[in-house]
Enzyme design. Structure first.
Site, PDB file in Angstrom:
ATOM      1  N   ASN A 124      -3.607  -4.365  -0.592  1.00  0.00           N
ATOM      2  CA  ASN A 124      -2.862  -5.423   0.092  1.00  0.00           C
ATOM      3  C   ASN A 124      -3.873  -6.402   0.681  1.00  0.00           C
ATOM      4  OD1 ASN A 124      -1.255  -6.986   1.713  1.00  0.00           O
ATOM      5  ND2 ASN A 124      -0.646  -5.346   3.116  1.00  0.00           N
ATOM      6  N   TRP A 125      -4.002  -7.556   0.015  1.00  0.00           N
ATOM      7  CA  TRP A 125      -5.022  -8.521   0.457  1.00  0.00           C
ATOM      8  C   TRP A 125      -4.586  -9.295   1.701  1.00  0.00           C
ATOM      9  CZ3 TRP A 125      -6.510 -10.758  -5.070  1.00  0.00           C
ATOM     10  CH2 TRP A 125      -7.254  -9.779  -5.751  1.00  0.00           C
ATOM     11  N   LYS A 126      -3.354  -9.140   2.098  1.00  0.00           N
ATOM     12  CA  LYS A 126      -2.818  -9.838   3.276  1.00  0.00           C
ATOM     13  C   LYS A 126      -3.124 -11.343   3.211  1.00  0.00           C
ATOM     14  CE  LYS A 126      -2.976  -5.545   5.808  1.00  0.00           C
ATOM     15  NZ  LYS A 126      -3.134  -4.822   7.058  1.00  0.00           N
ATOM     16  N   HIS A 182       6.368  -3.800   5.542  1.00  0.00           N
ATOM     17  CA  HIS A 182       5.058  -3.557   6.149  1.00  0.00           C
ATOM     18  C   HIS A 182       5.195  -3.692   7.665  1.00  0.00           C
ATOM     19  CE1 HIS A 182       0.879  -3.998   7.276  1.00  0.00           C
ATOM     20  NE2 HIS A 182       0.569  -3.460   6.119  1.00  0.00           N
ATOM     21  N   GLU A 208       3.430  -5.047   9.766  1.00  0.00           N
ATOM     22  CA  GLU A 208       3.138  -6.389  10.283  1.00  0.00           C
ATOM     23  C   GLU A 208       4.358  -7.300  10.144  1.00  0.00           C
ATOM     24  OE1 GLU A 208      -0.474  -6.966   8.035  1.00  0.00           O
ATOM     25  OE2 GLU A 208      -1.439  -5.444   9.268  1.00  0.00           O
ATOM     26  N   GLY A 257      -5.844  -1.133  10.130  1.00  0.00           N
ATOM     27  CA  GLY A 257      -6.888  -2.085  10.518  1.00  0.00           C
ATOM     28  C   GLY A 257      -7.684  -1.670  11.745  1.00  0.00           C
ATOM     29  N   SER A 295      -6.474   2.338   7.323  1.00  0.00           N
ATOM     30  CA  SER A 295      -7.926   2.547   7.368  1.00  0.00           C
ATOM     31  C   SER A 295      -8.459   3.453   6.263  1.00  0.00           C
ATOM     32  CB  SER A 295      -8.348   3.062   8.744  1.00  0.00           C
ATOM     33  OG  SER A 295      -8.011   2.106   9.739  1.00  0.00           O
ATOM     34  N   GLY A 310      -5.660  -1.899   2.899  1.00  0.00           N
ATOM     35  CA  GLY A 310      -5.803  -3.258   3.399  1.00  0.00           C
ATOM     36  C   GLY A 310      -7.244  -3.706   3.312  1.00  0.00           C
ATOM     37  N   GLY A 311      -7.970  -3.580   4.415  1.00  0.00           N
ATOM     38  CA  GLY A 311      -9.347  -4.070   4.530  1.00  0.00           C
ATOM     39  C   GLY A 311     -10.246  -3.712   3.360  1.00  0.00           C
TER      40      GLY A 311
HETATM   41  P1  PGA Z   1      -5.969  -1.193   6.465  1.00  0.00           P
HETATM   42  O1  PGA Z   1      -4.504  -1.785   6.191  1.00  0.00           O
HETATM   43  O2  PGA Z   1      -6.360  -0.438   5.222  1.00  0.00           O
HETATM   44  O3  PGA Z   1      -6.821  -2.395   6.720  1.00  0.00           O
HETATM   45  O4  PGA Z   1      -5.855  -0.294   7.647  1.00  0.00           O
HETATM   46  C1  PGA Z   1      -3.528  -1.040   5.527  1.00  0.00           C
HETATM   47  C2  PGA Z   1      -2.272  -1.834   5.369  1.00  0.00           C
HETATM   48  O5  PGA Z   1      -1.936  -2.601   6.271  1.00  0.00           O
HETATM   49  O6  PGA Z   1      -1.587  -1.740   4.332  1.00  0.00           O
END
Ligand code: PGA
Length: 256
Positions: A9-11, A96, A98, A174, A213, A234-235
């Site tokens: 997920n590149w957000k 998600h 977020e 994150g 993470s 994510g990251g």
């Molecule tokens: P993260 O994000 O790997 O940066 O913790 C995961 C996500 O939000 O899907």
């Protein structure tokens, strides 16, 4: 055996050039792999560019980060499932944390988005997860069950086999604070049990990803657990080397 699924997920990160290069590096790294499904989810505006690269040949599949619950019409700034299909997307993340947190998305809305995705042939990756306060007050099981049930009930038992789930503890996203294997496996087991109440065959076959993470270093130990079928990243998905290590860990998994 459930085929491992790794979703990046590149957000809201990157630009056309850096994401184009990132995609090429990831694509080259998974070129000969059929042992795991690999998906990346670029921001909407870069979907066209990345999907074009896919059309030239790639084992990597494309997902979107969100989708409208509506099929079409006067919904400013929304993107429909049919539009995403037209681009070449195969997956879409729904619910998600977020989106739940910053955009007030409810379980009912998320279920409608999942249903809209399915109706156009997209695979929704439906996310659930508890906050730190909910975990500390002993409400994790209750919260997760309620979130899974909302999605299952909204989509309906007959279409539930089209959904993939992701457990993403909000406190682990994150933050660099990954859930322990024990914590993650426990929740994944609960989720499978909840899905099983709707359809036990679907529960046995559906993939439940862990997210929060995940890195190249911790992926293998998480993927080793019986109910963890992949990762939502994510990251680390913004770093080709790290992301490919996670894909590699998934591909080893299936070989075990
Ligand atoms: P993260 O994000 O790997 O940066 O913790 C995961 C996500 O939000 O899907």
């Amino acid at each position: 055996m459930r085929k491992p699924l790794i979703v990046g997920n590149w957000k809201m990160n990157g630009d056309a050039e850096t994401l184009g290069t990132l995609f090429e590096e990831i694509s080259a790294g998974v070129a000969d792999s059929t042992r795991e499904d690999v998906v990346v989810c670029p921001p909407f505006v870069f979907l066209e560019r990345i999907c074009q690269a896919v059309r030239k040949g790639s084992a990597v599949k494309i997902g979107a980060q969100d989708v409208s619950e509506h099929a079409k019409g006067a919904y400013t700034a929304e993107v429909s499932a049919a539009m995403l299909r037209e681009f070449g997307c195969e997956f879409v993340i729904v619910g998600h944390s977020e989106r739940r947190q910053h955009h007030g998305e409810t379980g009912a809305l998320i279920a409608r988005k999942a249903a809209a995705a399915i109706s156009c042939g997209l695979v929704p990756v439906a996310c659930v997860g508890e906050t730190l306060a909910q975990r500390e007050s002993g409400m994790t099981r209750q919260v997760i069950n309620a979130q899974v049930e909302e999605i299952a009930a909204g989509v309906g038992p007959e279409l539930l086999d089209r959904v993939e789930f992701a457990y993403e503890p909000v406190w682990a996203i994150g933050t660099g604070k990954v859930a322990t294997g024990e914590q993650a496996q426990e929740v994944h087991e609960w989720m499978r049990a909840t899905i099983s109440a709707y359809n036990s065959e679907v529960a046995a076959g559906c993939r439940i990803l862990y997210g929060g993470s995940v890195t190249g270093e911790n992926a293998a130990s998480l993927l080793d657990l019986p109910d963890i079928d992949g990762c939502l990243v994510g990251g680390a998905s913004l770093r080709a080397g790290d992301f490919l290590e996670i894909c590699q860990a998934a591909s080893q998994q299936e070989n075990d």
